[in-house]
Design an enzyme around this catalytic site. Structure first.
Site, PDB file in Angstrom:
ATOM      1  CG  PHE A   1      -7.349  17.405  -3.543  1.00 52.14           C
ATOM      2  CD1 PHE A   1      -8.143  17.881  -2.519  1.00 52.14           C
ATOM      3  CD2 PHE A   1      -7.806  16.333  -4.301  1.00 52.14           C
ATOM      4  CE1 PHE A   1      -9.366  17.289  -2.229  1.00 52.14           C
ATOM      5  CE2 PHE A   1      -9.025  15.734  -4.030  1.00 52.14           C
ATOM      6  CZ  PHE A   1      -9.811  16.208  -2.988  1.00 52.14           C
TER       7      PHE A   1
ATOM      8  CE  LYS B   1       8.350 -13.684 -38.394  1.00 50.43           C
ATOM      9  NZ  LYS B   1       8.781 -12.430 -39.054  1.00 50.43           N
TER      10      LYS B   1
ATOM     11  CE  LYS C   1      -2.664  15.595 -17.075  1.00 51.84           C
ATOM     12  NZ  LYS C   1      -3.312  16.649 -17.883  1.00 51.84           N
TER      13      LYS C   1
ATOM     14  CG  ASP D   1      -7.934   8.091   3.386  1.00 48.48           C
ATOM     15  OD1 ASP D   1      -6.974   7.299   3.533  1.00 48.48           O
ATOM     16  OD2 ASP D   1      -7.911   9.042   2.588  1.00 48.48           O
TER      17      ASP D   1
ATOM     18  CE1 TYR E   1       9.358 -17.129 -38.699  1.00 46.41           C
ATOM     19  CE2 TYR E   1       7.266 -18.287 -38.422  1.00 46.41           C
ATOM     20  CZ  TYR E   1       8.037 -17.326 -39.066  1.00 46.41           C
ATOM     21  OH  TYR E   1       7.487 -16.596 -40.073  1.00 46.41           O
ATOM     22  CB  SER E   2       5.695 -19.580 -32.478  1.00 45.18           C
ATOM     23  OG  SER E   2       5.344 -20.465 -33.517  1.00 45.18           O
TER      24      SER E   2
ATOM     25  CD  GLN F   1     -28.406   3.865 -37.573  1.00 47.77           C
ATOM     26  OE1 GLN F   1     -27.202   4.033 -37.709  1.00 47.77           O
ATOM     27  NE2 GLN F   1     -29.141   3.242 -38.474  1.00 47.77           N
TER      28      GLN F   1
ATOM     29  NE  ARG G   1      15.284 -15.750 -50.739  1.00 49.76           N
ATOM     30  CZ  ARG G   1      16.517 -15.720 -50.272  1.00 49.76           C
ATOM     31  NH1 ARG G   1      17.385 -16.650 -50.642  1.00 49.76           N
ATOM     32  NH2 ARG G   1      16.895 -14.784 -49.437  1.00 49.76           N
TER      33      ARG G   1
ATOM     34  CG  ASN H   1       8.019  -3.020 -44.471  1.00 51.38           C
ATOM     35  OD1 ASN H   1       7.414  -3.576 -43.562  1.00 51.38           O
ATOM     36  ND2 ASN H   1       8.176  -3.555 -45.654  1.00 51.38           N
TER      37      ASN H   1
ATOM     38  CG  HIS I   1      -4.128  11.342   6.260  1.00 54.97           C
ATOM     39  ND1 HIS I   1      -3.822  12.524   5.638  1.00 54.97           N
ATOM     40  CD2 HIS I   1      -4.437  10.455   5.266  1.00 54.97           C
ATOM     41  CE1 HIS I   1      -3.960  12.384   4.326  1.00 54.97           C
ATOM     42  NE2 HIS I   1      -4.325  11.138   4.070  1.00 54.97           N
TER      43      HIS I   1
END
Length: 693
Positions: A520, A159, A392, A467, A155-156, A681, A190, A90, A472
């Protein structure tokens, strides 16, 4: 850093400014790290860390202190391992600096403490978490990073950087049971007591945030990759929202700022906004249109081997090659042609966050399903959606679902499985229930074997169907891919195999074609012989395609689903005033066939439909998702249905297509429900992804 979130766990807590956070560890062993700097980041003292250690021990816990800088992440983690043997994590870093303190040294310090510190401590802990297959990481961000805040630019930025770090760690760690979440707390400390009133500080006790942190650290908490805000006892979860946006580029034209300006309202319109959870999944590609005439249908048939040389093709020559024949039509696999336009012309490159090197892209698998006969001319529109991105290892697989429409009517559905070499290893899932599975053939000799020849010009001819990949046609480009000569398109072999099945098992009747799936495996060189081995299992024809000369398998795990000779085919499905709802039930039946057992587990109910037309009963249907692997049949249920729904044919289709809200239909009397109304539902499980309907 937590090893486990339950009692008796061991860990280390970096507590730069929140000593009260020790309440989280009332019976844990803890390592408390605090450099002991003042609120401006200067000086060094052991007092803060020692105080937290005392509080933990007073609560019955065990703790030791560490005073190293968070940039010395290896030292922080090693001392935790020396003391307790294992870790989790943490990271808590908070600083507040006014604009007058934003000099370069202070700016650099902010990033070193917040962002670099979080990175170095996490990196030091990561390998240990992977080895023990457990880790819980909570990055402490800030509302200043989420929304911005005056005077806190550095700071932003730091963060929000932690949020990006957390999101990526959540993806990379999930296969190792390492979860990472981000919390933006509001609490008195603080630091904040210098800018807040005493009353406000009292109402924002850290004790009101600590339980949230403890839960996120617990082994039972499966939350991962989320962003939360918390303070004063309130906790909320944040998520992103994305407008539908607008495609502002035009084909073969430069994209201009004027085009952006003219579409600005659409770009910023959050009507029907999506809620993305990743950079790709669920993302829709820009819609594509395909304008064609009978010429394209004939050219495709020739491209996949239709020939006047074969006497057996006499009927096919008339049907598929002669536009004036009364039965002229398209080969069923022509359905891939309008869909592939959605993937080409830069379609995949339009997805935000998806960076693809197209020289490393392979076509892995293909699924096609027809819902209506393909027209022989006109304009078709295809909408593509990224269904899943799979890891994969050696590469990534992108599942692209494409629905193709003629006007408002869904004509066909394609699923392209695209393999991107070298893009794996990002920690994603290897499988998805959205993938159309390839299936092995029966373990017996094939029922039919058919051998067909390709010509030396087969690839040159097929590419005219759209294609245009130079692989090809261009020998030099093919050589770059490691081939001695241009190779045949995989979808050309796909078309050959489908023709073979239609000829052998469907009397060359395209109306009996329902769906095809192939994987394929290896390329075919133009001029080689294609050998298709086929096994009949009911209305499913399993197939495997080989190169005759080499016996190399080129199509595997493949099958074609046919409509029975006496069954309703897409050609005979209701049109011109007949019941539109039959198309819906045909799709429900397909889904039950594909995943009935899974649906039974989720639904566990029997639904009965009474469909009306012009105020009169027109049809009854029963969907049994309680028994066996589920079933659909026309007619009333044999026993008692859990839910019976009465609705007109037109209204039912409107509900399914999302044009009519089911609650409004119910309260207006258009939809009547008998039985357990709450079970209705669960219809969403059956009817979800209504675009396919």
């Amino acid at each position: 850093l937590f090893a486990r979130g339950d009692c008796g766990s061991r860990g280390v807590l970096n507590c730069t400014t929140h000593p009260i956070i020790a309440y989280l560890f009332f019976s844990c062993w803890n390592k408390v790290n605090d450099l002991g700097a003042d609120i401006k980041g200067g000086g060094k003292s052991s007092a803060a860390a020692d105080k937290v250690v005392e509080e933990i021990r007073a609560k019955g816990g065990k703790a030791v202190a560490n005073y190293d800088s968070v940039e010395d992440g290896e030292k922080v983690i090693q001392s935790a391992l020396d003391a307790f043997g294992r870790i989790g994590e943490n990271c808590l870093f908070v600083m507040y600096l006014t604009p007058s303190l934003l000099s370069h040294p202070i700016s650099d310090l902010i990033h070193r403490v917040h962002l670099r510190g979080a990175f170095f401590v996490t990196r030091a802990a990561w390998s240990h978490m992977k080895k023990q297959k457990f880790g819980r990481i909570i990055m402490t961000a800030s509302a200043a990073g989420i929304y911005g805040n005056f005077g806190q630019a550095n700071y932003s930025a730091a963060k929000l950087g932690m949020l990006g770090l957390s999101n990526t760690l959540a993806i990379e760690g999930r296969n190792y049971n390492i979860h990472c979440n981000t919390l933006a707390p509001v609490a008195g400390s603080r630091l904040t007591e210098t800018v807040m009133t005493p009353e406000l500080v009292a109402s924002l006790k850290p004790e009101y945030v600590a339980p949230m942190v403890l839960w996120l650290c617990h082994e039972q908490c499966q939350e991962n990759g989320a962003l939360f805000e918390a303070g004063a006892g309130w906790i909320g979860k944040l998520r992103w929202e994305r407008s539908q946006g607008c495609v502002v580029r035009q084909k073969n034209q430069p994209m201009t700022p004027e085009a952006v300006r003219d579409q600005w309202d659409k770009i910023c319109d959050f009507t029907d906004a999506t809620k993305p959870t990743s950079v790709q999944v669920g993302q829709k590609l820009p819609p594509s249109t395909f304008v064609f005439s009978p010429t394209q249908c004939i050219l495709y048939a020739l491209g996949v081997g239709m020939s006047t040389k074969d006497p057996d093709h006499l009927r096919c020559v008339c049907v598929f090659l002669y536009e004036r024949h009364e039965d002229f039509g398209c080969l069923p696999t022509f359905g891939v042609i309008p869909a592939q336009a959605a993937m080409m012309d830069g379609g995949l490159s339009a997805i935000p966050g998806l960076n693809i090197d197209f020289t490393r892209v392979l076509h892995g698998e293909q699924y096609l399903e027809l819902y209506k006969p393909l027209p022989t001319s006109g304009t078709l529109t295809s909408q593509a959606t990224v269904a899943a991105v799979l890891d994969k290892g050696s590469g990534a697989v992108i599942l692209l679902d494409v629905n193709t429409y003629s006007g408002d009517q869904l004509i066909c559905f394609n699923q392209f499985s695209v393999f991107v070499v070298g893009a794996g290893g990002f920690g994603g899932s290897r499988t998805s229930d959205k993938a159309k599975a390839a299936l092995p053939p029966p373990k017996r000799a094939p029922d039919v074997v058919m051998i067909d020849s390709t010509t030396r010009d087969q690839a040159a001819l097929y590419r005219l169907s759209g294609d245009w990949n130079p692989l090809h046609i261009d020998p030099s480009f093919a050589a770059m891919g490691g081939f001695q000569a241009p190779i045949l398109h995989g979808l050309c072999s796909f078309g050959f195999a489908a023709r073979h099945v239609l000829k052998q098992f469907a009397d060359n009747d395209p109306s009996r074609f329902k769906a095809i799936k192939v994987r394929f495996v290896k390329p075919v060189m133009p001029g080689q012989l294609l050998q298709t081995e086929m096994w009949k299992e009911g209305n499913r024809i399993h197939l495997q395609c080989k190169v005759k000369e080499t016996d190399a398998v080129v199509l595997a795990g493949a099958y074609v689903d046919l409509h029975g000779a006496s069954e309703a085919s897409p050609e005979n499905l209701p049109q011109h005033g007949a019941l539109q709802s039959e198309l819906v039930f045909a799709e429900i039946g397909r889904r039950i066939n594909d995943s009935g057992s899974e649906l039974v587990k989720k639904v566990n109910a029997v639904f009965a439909w009474e469909i009306t037309k012009d105020g009169k009963s027109a049809a009854e249907w029963t969907v049994d998702l309680k028994n066996g692997s589920g079933s659909l049949r026309r007619g009333a249920p044999s026993g008692k249905a859990d839910v019976t729904l009465t609705v007109s044919d037109e209204d039912f289709v409107e509900v399914v297509q999302g044009r009519l809200n089911p609650q409004k239909a119910f309260f207006s009397g258009k939809l009547k429900v008998r039985g357990n109304i709450m079970l209705s539902q669960k219809l969403e499980v059956i009817l979800k992804d209504n675009a396919k309907l």
